[in-house]
Scaffold this motif. Structure first.
Motif, PDB file in Angstrom:
ATOM      1  N   GLY A 105       0.692  -1.216   0.314  1.00  0.00           N
ATOM      2  CA  GLY A 105       0.168  -0.371   0.135  1.00  0.00           C
ATOM      3  C   GLY A 105       0.712   0.860   0.077  1.00  0.00           C
ATOM      4  O   GLY A 105       2.034   1.212   0.097  1.00  0.00           O
ATOM      5  N   THR A 106       0.365   2.618  -0.559  1.00  0.00           N
ATOM      6  CA  THR A 106       1.572   3.731  -0.513  1.00  0.00           C
ATOM      7  C   THR A 106       1.383   3.763   1.443  1.00  0.00           C
ATOM      8  O   THR A 106       2.326   4.691   1.219  1.00  0.00           O
ATOM      9  CB  THR A 106      -0.060   4.307  -0.586  1.00  0.00           C
ATOM     10  N   ASP A 107       0.972   3.190   2.083  1.00  0.00           N
ATOM     11  CA  ASP A 107       1.515   3.188   3.491  1.00  0.00           C
ATOM     12  C   ASP A 107       3.129   2.941   3.924  1.00  0.00           C
ATOM     13  O   ASP A 107       3.193   2.849   4.438  1.00  0.00           O
ATOM     14  CB  ASP A 107       0.318   3.155   4.373  1.00  0.00           C
ATOM     15  N   GLY A 108       3.475   2.087   2.971  1.00  0.00           N
ATOM     16  CA  GLY A 108       4.597   1.278   2.577  1.00  0.00           C
ATOM     17  C   GLY A 108       3.683  -0.555   3.551  1.00  0.00           C
ATOM     18  O   GLY A 108       5.130  -1.527   3.461  1.00  0.00           O
ATOM     19  N   GLN A 109       3.211  -0.829   3.928  1.00  0.00           N
ATOM     20  CA  GLN A 109       1.752  -2.238   4.252  1.00  0.00           C
ATOM     21  C   GLN A 109       1.632  -2.772   2.646  1.00  0.00           C
ATOM     22  O   GLN A 109       1.250  -2.863   2.073  1.00  0.00           O
ATOM     23  CB  GLN A 109       0.679  -1.990   4.892  1.00  0.00           C
ATOM     24  N   TYR A 110       2.195  -4.404   4.218  1.00  0.00           N
ATOM     25  CA  TYR A 110       2.232  -5.069   2.662  1.00  0.00           C
ATOM     26  C   TYR A 110       0.987  -5.936   2.780  1.00  0.00           C
ATOM     27  O   TYR A 110       0.671  -5.835   4.238  1.00  0.00           O
ATOM     28  CB  TYR A 110       3.221  -6.633   2.566  1.00  0.00           C
ATOM     29  N   HIS A 111       0.385  -6.997   2.085  1.00  0.00           N
ATOM     30  CA  HIS A 111      -0.949  -6.742   2.044  1.00  0.00           C
ATOM     31  C   HIS A 111      -0.906  -8.465   1.754  1.00  0.00           C
ATOM     32  O   HIS A 111      -0.189  -8.491  -0.061  1.00  0.00           O
ATOM     33  CB  HIS A 111      -1.790  -6.717   1.269  1.00  0.00           C
ATOM     34  N   TYR A 112      -0.869  -9.186   2.039  1.00  0.00           N
ATOM     35  CA  TYR A 112      -0.872 -10.535   1.837  1.00  0.00           C
ATOM     36  C   TYR A 112      -2.347 -10.909   1.535  1.00  0.00           C
ATOM     37  O   TYR A 112      -3.520 -10.859   1.917  1.00  0.00           O
ATOM     38  CB  TYR A 112      -0.951 -12.173   2.115  1.00  0.00           C
ATOM     39  N   ASP A 113      -2.496 -11.646   0.528  1.00  0.00           N
ATOM     40  CA  ASP A 113      -3.920 -12.323  -0.747  1.00  0.00           C
ATOM     41  C   ASP A 113      -3.776 -13.762  -1.839  1.00  0.00           C
ATOM     42  O   ASP A 113      -2.908 -13.293  -2.104  1.00  0.00           O
ATOM     43  CB  ASP A 113      -4.523 -11.676  -1.688  1.00  0.00           C
ATOM     44  N   GLY A 114      -5.122 -14.604  -0.932  1.00  0.00           N
ATOM     45  CA  GLY A 114      -4.602 -15.754  -1.109  1.00  0.00           C
ATOM     46  C   GLY A 114      -6.150 -16.235  -1.382  1.00  0.00           C
ATOM     47  O   GLY A 114      -7.774 -15.690  -1.395  1.00  0.00           O
ATOM     48  N   LEU A 115      -6.314 -16.727  -2.869  1.00  0.00           N
ATOM     49  CA  LEU A 115      -8.128 -16.846  -3.279  1.00  0.00           C
ATOM     50  C   LEU A 115      -8.009 -18.535  -4.173  1.00  0.00           C
ATOM     51  O   LEU A 115      -7.021 -19.052  -4.960  1.00  0.00           O
ATOM     52  CB  LEU A 115      -7.990 -15.906  -4.555  1.00  0.00           C
ATOM     53  N   VAL A 116      -8.723 -19.412  -3.732  1.00  0.00           N
ATOM     54  CA  VAL A 116      -8.972 -20.351  -4.196  1.00  0.00           C
ATOM     55  C   VAL A 116      -8.843 -20.423  -6.046  1.00  0.00           C
ATOM     56  O   VAL A 116      -9.914 -19.105  -6.060  1.00  0.00           O
ATOM     57  CB  VAL A 116      -9.844 -21.636  -3.805  1.00  0.00           C
ATOM     58  N   ARG A 117      -7.705 -20.587  -7.128  1.00  0.00           N
ATOM     59  CA  ARG A 117      -8.412 -20.880  -8.008  1.00  0.00           C
ATOM     60  C   ARG A 117      -8.905 -20.746  -8.929  1.00  0.00           C
ATOM     61  O   ARG A 117     -10.191 -22.159  -8.345  1.00  0.00           O
ATOM     62  CB  ARG A 117      -6.800 -21.447  -8.650  1.00  0.00           C
ATOM     63  N   GLY A 118      -9.660 -19.678  -9.626  1.00  0.00           N
ATOM     64  CA  GLY A 118     -10.998 -20.478 -10.208  1.00  0.00           C
ATOM     65  C   GLY A 118     -12.157 -19.914  -9.366  1.00  0.00           C
ATOM     66  O   GLY A 118     -13.481 -19.989 -10.229  1.00  0.00           O
ATOM     67  N   ALA A 119     -12.078 -19.384  -8.528  1.00  0.00           N
ATOM     68  CA  ALA A 119     -13.363 -19.503  -7.646  1.00  0.00           C
ATOM     69  C   ALA A 119     -13.580 -18.201  -7.270  1.00  0.00           C
ATOM     70  O   ALA A 119     -12.812 -17.308  -7.196  1.00  0.00           O
ATOM     71  CB  ALA A 119     -13.129 -19.781  -6.023  1.00  0.00           C
ATOM     72  N   GLU A 120     -15.184 -17.743  -7.003  1.00  0.00           N
ATOM     73  CA  GLU A 120     -15.178 -16.398  -6.879  1.00  0.00           C
ATOM     74  C   GLU A 120     -14.824 -15.723  -4.947  1.00  0.00           C
ATOM     75  O   GLU A 120     -14.888 -16.826  -4.063  1.00  0.00           O
ATOM     76  CB  GLU A 120     -16.377 -16.538  -6.629  1.00  0.00           C
ATOM     77  N   ALA A 121     -14.323 -14.639  -5.345  1.00  0.00           N
ATOM     78  CA  ALA A 121     -14.015 -14.542  -3.986  1.00  0.00           C
ATOM     79  C   ALA A 121     -15.389 -14.730  -2.478  1.00  0.00           C
ATOM     80  O   ALA A 121     -16.042 -13.179  -2.802  1.00  0.00           O
ATOM     81  CB  ALA A 121     -13.366 -13.455  -3.706  1.00  0.00           C
ATOM     82  N   THR A 122     -14.563 -15.562  -1.390  1.00  0.00           N
ATOM     83  CA  THR A 122     -15.442 -15.562  -0.334  1.00  0.00           C
ATOM     84  C   THR A 122     -14.862 -15.920   0.652  1.00  0.00           C
ATOM     85  O   THR A 122     -13.932 -16.017   0.804  1.00  0.00           O
ATOM     86  CB  THR A 122     -17.405 -17.229  -0.768  1.00  0.00           C
ATOM     87  N   SER A 123     -15.590 -15.848   1.983  1.00  0.00           N
ATOM     88  CA  SER A 123     -15.052 -16.695   3.080  1.00  0.00           C
ATOM     89  C   SER A 123     -14.447 -17.450   3.357  1.00  0.00           C
ATOM     90  O   SER A 123     -13.427 -18.050   4.343  1.00  0.00           O
ATOM     91  CB  SER A 123     -16.233 -15.600   4.183  1.00  0.00           C
TER      92      SER A 123
END
Length: 173
Positions: A105-123
């Motif tokens: 981010g612009t604040d320098g903070q890193y963010h990890y994002d993981g998504l099951v391949r081919g899936a819509e983002a849900t909880s």
């Protein structure tokens, strides 16, 4: 004169038939329960996770300010604080079942994002967490879970015990 013995029209089932019927009933009920509760039983495996790095893995490059830097993908940026405006892509990898992205981010903070391949983002198919740089990759934490990402692996640990490990390949943004 004695009346001849009559055989019953319906013979009682043999022991073998009774056993087979009970086994079928047991397997059917077990299959029903397994299918009914499958999502609850597999929830941890649906969560994307990062891995520990071997000693020979180079530290991931951090995108510097200036020409040539790539924006964090919109599908990832929307999960970042403030909608991820100005966030830059640091790393993006594919595992057999996951797409893992790290943005800064612009604040320098890193963010990890993981998504099951081919899936819509849900909880159940997506996770987005603050991350820290380790020198060989990134680590994100969520309660007792630890997601460790390097250029070659994604490792999921729970309360210090390794749960899963996946090899990674670089992905296109």
């Amino acid at each position: 004169m004695e009346e001849p013995k009559r055989l019953p029209l319906i013979r009682p089932p043999s022991g073998r038939i009774v056993r087979l019927a009970l086994i079928g009933l047991f397997l059917g009920a077990g299959g029903f329960l397994l299918l009914t509760y499958w999502d609850d039983l597999t929830e941890v495996t649906k969560t994307p996770v990062p891995a520990s790095a071997p000693d020979n893995v180079a530290a991931p490059a951090v995108v510097a300010d200036g020409p040539g830097k790539k924006s964090c993908p919109a599908a990832v940026a929307k999960w970042l604080p403030g909608g991820g405006g100005g966030a830059v892509l640091v790393a993006r990898h594919n595992a057999d079942r996951f797409v893992v992205t790290v943005c800064q981010g612009t604040d320098g903070q890193y963010h990890y994002d993981g998504l099951v391949r081919g899936a819509e983002a849900t909880s159940k198919t997506h996770i987005s967490l603050p991350a820290t740089s380790t020198g060989t990759g990134f680590v994100a934490r969520n309660q007792g879970f630890r997601y460790e990402l390097t250029a070659s692996e994604l490792v999921l640990s729970n309360n210090g015990k390794e749960v899963s490990r996946w090899p990674l390949k670089p992905a296109q943004p």
